[in-house]
Scaffold this motif. Structure first.
Motif, PDB file in Angstrom:
ATOM      1  N   VAL A 115       0.823  -1.210   0.000  1.00  0.00           N
ATOM      2  CA  VAL A 115       0.000   0.000   0.000  1.00  0.00           C
ATOM      3  C   VAL A 115       0.854   1.256   0.000  1.00  0.00           C
ATOM      4  CG1 VAL A 115      -1.774   1.289   1.273  1.00  0.00           C
ATOM      5  CG2 VAL A 115      -1.830  -1.218   1.266  1.00  0.00           C
ATOM      6  N   LEU A 128      -6.927  -1.399   7.191  1.00  0.00           N
ATOM      7  CA  LEU A 128      -7.188  -2.440   6.207  1.00  0.00           C
ATOM      8  C   LEU A 128      -7.767  -3.629   6.960  1.00  0.00           C
ATOM      9  CD1 LEU A 128      -6.605  -3.216   3.175  1.00  0.00           C
ATOM     10  CD2 LEU A 128      -4.525  -4.288   4.038  1.00  0.00           C
ATOM     11  N   ILE A 145      -2.889   1.271   8.321  1.00  0.00           N
ATOM     12  CA  ILE A 145      -2.213   1.908   7.192  1.00  0.00           C
ATOM     13  C   ILE A 145      -1.785   3.301   7.626  1.00  0.00           C
ATOM     14  CG2 ILE A 145      -2.497   2.796   4.844  1.00  0.00           C
ATOM     15  CD1 ILE A 145      -4.567   0.564   4.391  1.00  0.00           C
ATOM     16  N   VAL A 181     -11.307  -7.867   1.322  1.00  0.00           N
ATOM     17  CA  VAL A 181     -10.325  -6.985   1.940  1.00  0.00           C
ATOM     18  C   VAL A 181     -10.860  -5.574   1.742  1.00  0.00           C
ATOM     19  CG1 VAL A 181      -7.931  -6.198   1.924  1.00  0.00           C
ATOM     20  CG2 VAL A 181      -8.462  -8.594   1.392  1.00  0.00           C
ATOM     21  N   LEU A 209     -11.553  -1.281   3.171  1.00  0.00           N
ATOM     22  CA  LEU A 209     -11.255  -0.060   3.913  1.00  0.00           C
ATOM     23  C   LEU A 209     -12.609   0.459   4.392  1.00  0.00           C
ATOM     24  CD1 LEU A 209      -8.706   1.604   1.482  1.00  0.00           C
ATOM     25  CD2 LEU A 209      -8.203   0.600   3.709  1.00  0.00           C
TER      26      LEU A 209
END
Length: 146
Positions: free
Chosen positions: A90, A98, A110, A130, A132
């Motif tokens: 990332v 995350l 992150i 996965v 956010l």
């Protein structure tokens, strides 16, 4: 029998036993250090032999960029195997979390920096998202097979 004859006979018997053990047994038998009592058969405590040379599973990876609240890629698909290392790399301009919806679940902080790498494995086959959560975005759905 004299003491000298008994000693020679014992020495010859011992030498024959050593030669037989060194030539007739397997490498495991010759190097086994498992103590046994008289009349008992030795138990195998050595690791099983490898019959196939298996390569470790290749790493499944995905590069992600987060800039100004936009996630690239988003809603992508990838495949992986149970136990295979999965790496999400990332680059981000803001702090996020995350979240990997797998068994076991994983969460990674992150930071607002480039070059971050997060590795995990999945133990149960199925579909793994996965995400956010702060951006309400699914980055990738991973199909994990046995």
């Amino acid at each position: 029998m004299t003491t000298s004859t008994i000693s020679r006979t014992l020495l010859a018997t011992l030498a024959a036993a050593l030669l037989t053990a060194g030539c007739g047994g397997s490498a495991q038998d010759a190097t086994s250090s498992t103590p046994t009592s008289p009349g008992a058969s030795p138990s195998s405590t050595a690791a099983p032999e490898l019959t196939d040379q298996q390569e470790p599973p290749a790493v499944a990876s995905l590069d992600v960029t987060i800039r100004g609240g936009e996630v690239i890629p988003a809603n992508t698909q990838m495949d992986a195997e149970v136990g295979q290392p999965i790496v999400i790399r990332v680059n981000s301009d803001a702090a996020y979390e995350l979240h990997v919806h797998s068994s076991p679940e994983h969460s990674f902080a992150i930071a607002p920096t480039n070059g971050q790498s997060f590795q995990f494995t999945v133990d149960v086959p199925g579909r793994v998202d996965v995400e956010l959560h702060q951006l309400h975005t699914t980055i990738v759905t991973i199909t994990v097979v046995q």
